[in-house]
Design a protein around this motif. Sequence first.
Motif, PDB file in Angstrom:
ATOM      1  N   LEU A   1      43.733  46.010  54.337  1.00  0.00           N
ATOM      2  CA  LEU A   1      43.353  46.314  52.949  1.00  0.00           C
ATOM      3  C   LEU A   1      41.897  45.939  52.654  1.00  0.00           C
ATOM      4  O   LEU A   1      41.382  46.249  51.580  1.00  0.00           O
ATOM      5  N   ILE A   2      41.253  45.260  53.609  1.00  0.00           N
ATOM      6  CA  ILE A   2      39.911  44.730  53.319  1.00  0.00           C
ATOM      7  C   ILE A   2      38.908  45.819  52.900  1.00  0.00           C
ATOM      8  O   ILE A   2      38.223  45.657  51.889  1.00  0.00           O
ATOM      9  N   PRO A   3      38.828  46.951  53.620  1.00  0.00           N
ATOM     10  CA  PRO A   3      37.832  47.952  53.188  1.00  0.00           C
ATOM     11  C   PRO A   3      38.031  48.420  51.744  1.00  0.00           C
ATOM     12  O   PRO A   3      37.051  48.560  50.997  1.00  0.00           O
ATOM     13  N   SER A   4      39.266  48.623  51.312  1.00  0.00           N
ATOM     14  CA  SER A   4      39.423  49.087  49.931  1.00  0.00           C
ATOM     15  C   SER A   4      39.179  47.947  48.946  1.00  0.00           C
ATOM     16  O   SER A   4      38.679  48.167  47.834  1.00  0.00           O
ATOM     17  N   ALA A   5      39.491  46.716  49.365  1.00  0.00           N
ATOM     18  CA  ALA A   5      39.173  45.570  48.496  1.00  0.00           C
ATOM     19  C   ALA A   5      37.658  45.450  48.318  1.00  0.00           C
ATOM     20  O   ALA A   5      37.171  45.135  47.231  1.00  0.00           O
ATOM     21  N   ILE A   6      36.911  45.723  49.387  1.00  0.00           N
ATOM     22  CA  ILE A   6      35.444  45.644  49.296  1.00  0.00           C
ATOM     23  C   ILE A   6      34.914  46.664  48.282  1.00  0.00           C
ATOM     24  O   ILE A   6      34.062  46.356  47.457  1.00  0.00           O
TER      25      ILE A   6
ATOM     26  N   ASN B   1      42.011  51.581  33.461  1.00  0.00           N
ATOM     27  CA  ASN B   1      41.954  50.110  33.340  1.00  0.00           C
ATOM     28  C   ASN B   1      40.719  49.541  34.040  1.00  0.00           C
ATOM     29  O   ASN B   1      40.819  48.771  34.990  1.00  0.00           O
ATOM     30  N   PRO B   2      39.551  49.907  33.550  1.00  0.00           N
ATOM     31  CA  PRO B   2      38.316  49.552  34.281  1.00  0.00           C
ATOM     32  C   PRO B   2      38.099  48.058  34.453  1.00  0.00           C
ATOM     33  O   PRO B   2      37.434  47.640  35.396  1.00  0.00           O
ATOM     34  N   ASP B   3      38.664  47.234  33.542  1.00  0.00           N
ATOM     35  CA  ASP B   3      38.393  45.793  33.630  1.00  0.00           C
ATOM     36  C   ASP B   3      39.365  45.078  34.558  1.00  0.00           C
ATOM     37  O   ASP B   3      39.240  43.878  34.790  1.00  0.00           O
ATOM     38  N   GLU B   4      40.320  45.822  35.067  1.00  0.00           N
ATOM     39  CA  GLU B   4      41.311  45.218  35.955  1.00  0.00           C
ATOM     40  C   GLU B   4      40.852  45.315  37.411  1.00  0.00           C
ATOM     41  O   GLU B   4      40.333  46.352  37.823  1.00  0.00           O
ATOM     42  N   ILE B   5      41.068  44.242  38.169  1.00  0.00           N
ATOM     43  CA  ILE B   5      40.734  44.301  39.590  1.00  0.00           C
ATOM     44  C   ILE B   5      41.958  44.765  40.364  1.00  0.00           C
ATOM     45  O   ILE B   5      43.003  44.119  40.340  1.00  0.00           O
ATOM     46  N   ASP B   6      41.826  45.918  40.993  1.00  0.00           N
ATOM     47  CA  ASP B   6      42.967  46.523  41.666  1.00  0.00           C
ATOM     48  C   ASP B   6      42.509  46.977  43.060  1.00  0.00           C
ATOM     49  O   ASP B   6      41.854  48.019  43.197  1.00  0.00           O
ATOM     50  N   ILE B   7      42.868  46.189  44.062  1.00  0.00           N
ATOM     51  CA  ILE B   7      42.366  46.506  45.407  1.00  0.00           C
ATOM     52  C   ILE B   7      43.028  47.752  45.994  1.00  0.00           C
ATOM     53  O   ILE B   7      42.640  48.217  47.057  1.00  0.00           O
ATOM     54  N   TYR B   8      44.025  48.280  45.278  1.00  0.00           N
ATOM     55  CA  TYR B   8      44.683  49.523  45.732  1.00  0.00           C
ATOM     56  C   TYR B   8      44.135  50.745  45.002  1.00  0.00           C
ATOM     57  O   TYR B   8      44.626  51.852  45.203  1.00  0.00           O
ATOM     58  N   ARG B   9      43.126  50.572  44.159  1.00  0.00           N
ATOM     59  CA  ARG B   9      42.583  51.674  43.365  1.00  0.00           C
ATOM     60  C   ARG B   9      42.148  52.813  44.299  1.00  0.00           C
ATOM     61  O   ARG B   9      41.350  52.606  45.205  1.00  0.00           O
ATOM     62  N   HIS B  10      42.647  54.036  44.036  1.00  0.00           N
ATOM     63  CA  HIS B  10      42.404  55.116  45.004  1.00  0.00           C
ATOM     64  C   HIS B  10      40.958  55.597  45.001  1.00  0.00           C
ATOM     65  O   HIS B  10      40.451  56.102  45.996  1.00  0.00           O
TER      66      HIS B  10
END
Length: 427
Positions: free
Chosen positions: A287-292, A342-351
């Motif tokens: 998941l690291i690349p999408s978290a980055i 939800n721009p203010d939410e941190i979502d590491i799965y955001r497509h």
Amino acid sequence: TKAPNGCPVSAEAGNFDPFDTPYQLDPAEALRWSRDQEPVFWSPKLEYWVVSRYEDVKAVFRDNLTFSPSIALEKLTSAPPEAAKILEGYGYAMRRTMVNEDEPDHMERRRLLMDAFLPENLEKHEGWVRELVRDYMDRFIDKGRADLVGEMFREIPLTVALRFLGVPSEDAKELRKFSVAHTINTWGRPSPQQQLQIAEDVGQFWKTAQEILDRMRADPTGEGWMYDSIRMHETHPDIVPESYLRSMMMAILVAAHETTAFATANAFRTLLSNREAWNDICENPTLIPSAIEECLRVAGSVVAWRRIATEDTEVGGVKIPKGGKLLIVQASANRDPRHWENPDEIDIYRHNAAEHLTFGYGAHQCMGKNIARMEMRIILDEFVRRLPHMQLVENQTFEYLPNTSFRGPTSLWVEWEPAQNPERLTR
Ligand code: HEM
């Protein structure tokens, strides 16, 4: 007061000052009012047009003919005559590099010098970057506490940049000090007194860059992107002129080093203060690349960039006269609800996280983006394996270099229990 297009200036626009605490702490939050009410406004304090919505920022990046990048590295706060004199003494003559070059010269030069940045040519660097990361971690892994910025993030991107460029690393320490001066000199609001010291440092930086370049040119067979540029200068002096080499030698160190160090620090702070996200990448490092990408979106290290209108034009329906300077705020675009859910939410799965504008967009989009991503990926990968139980030290205060554009904390303290290090448990 009125804006240069004759429109009245609202109270919020009149008060906007990017050197005030709100913007320095959180530029996206400081411009929430603008995204909602006045997405393109004239700032009398800055004497720039400020652009805060995603579509508008992207449109300005996209059209580099109407919105020239020629002012991207211009001093935001002009130098007093004494400082200008100091720089003159050093023969300082920073010219166009890449990021502030107009077409058609820019694209010709970019094409000639692109090879080293292609993903297939970056792969060969992964092994030594990982070794370097492990080496730095070894120095503090048994201590239980570290300032990740001072002990690691400021070091690795500089070392990687120097090696990628082919620049000998003995000069690294000096260069680091100078690059801070360059950031404040270009994007900061130094006092007249500070300007003198900064001019001195920038002058030294210019001189050192020239000396390094001279040494490299004496034997142009070496490996690295600056050597590529030197060889291209020999074969295509019209496209890669002398002035480019000298200016780039200085500019690229800041472009490659400060940006990546700050982005890494911002990413660690973001993930460690969203424990669920951190735990998820520890359990599943793929998941690291999408978290980055998500970290680059919510906490990018380049938060605002500059362009100048080459003709009378319009942004988001607002008339901008020829010569109008624009501050396009990527940090704000990256949190615009018109583009993001939800721009203010941190979502590491955001497509769609990779649609952030932290690397710019269009013809000038960051050439080094995949180097930065690689470094961040390898660093995170080593931490989630070797220090997954690490935590942010509570109640620390974060400080930032006062400037409009480059953003990251000057220190980031973390702590852990060395006895719990996974490598010890399995020994
Ligand atoms: C351009 C950001 C890392 C080299 C840019 C631009 C931005 C940026 C905003 C201007 C884009 C535009 O005008 O559309 C960043 C960030 C980084 C990073 C946030 C780290 C997280 C690097 C690295 C290198 C690099 C590691 C080199 C090793 C360049 C170059 C350009 C550029 C050469 C000029 C490209 C052009 O004008 O055609 N970068 N950068 N950057 N960056 Fe980066």
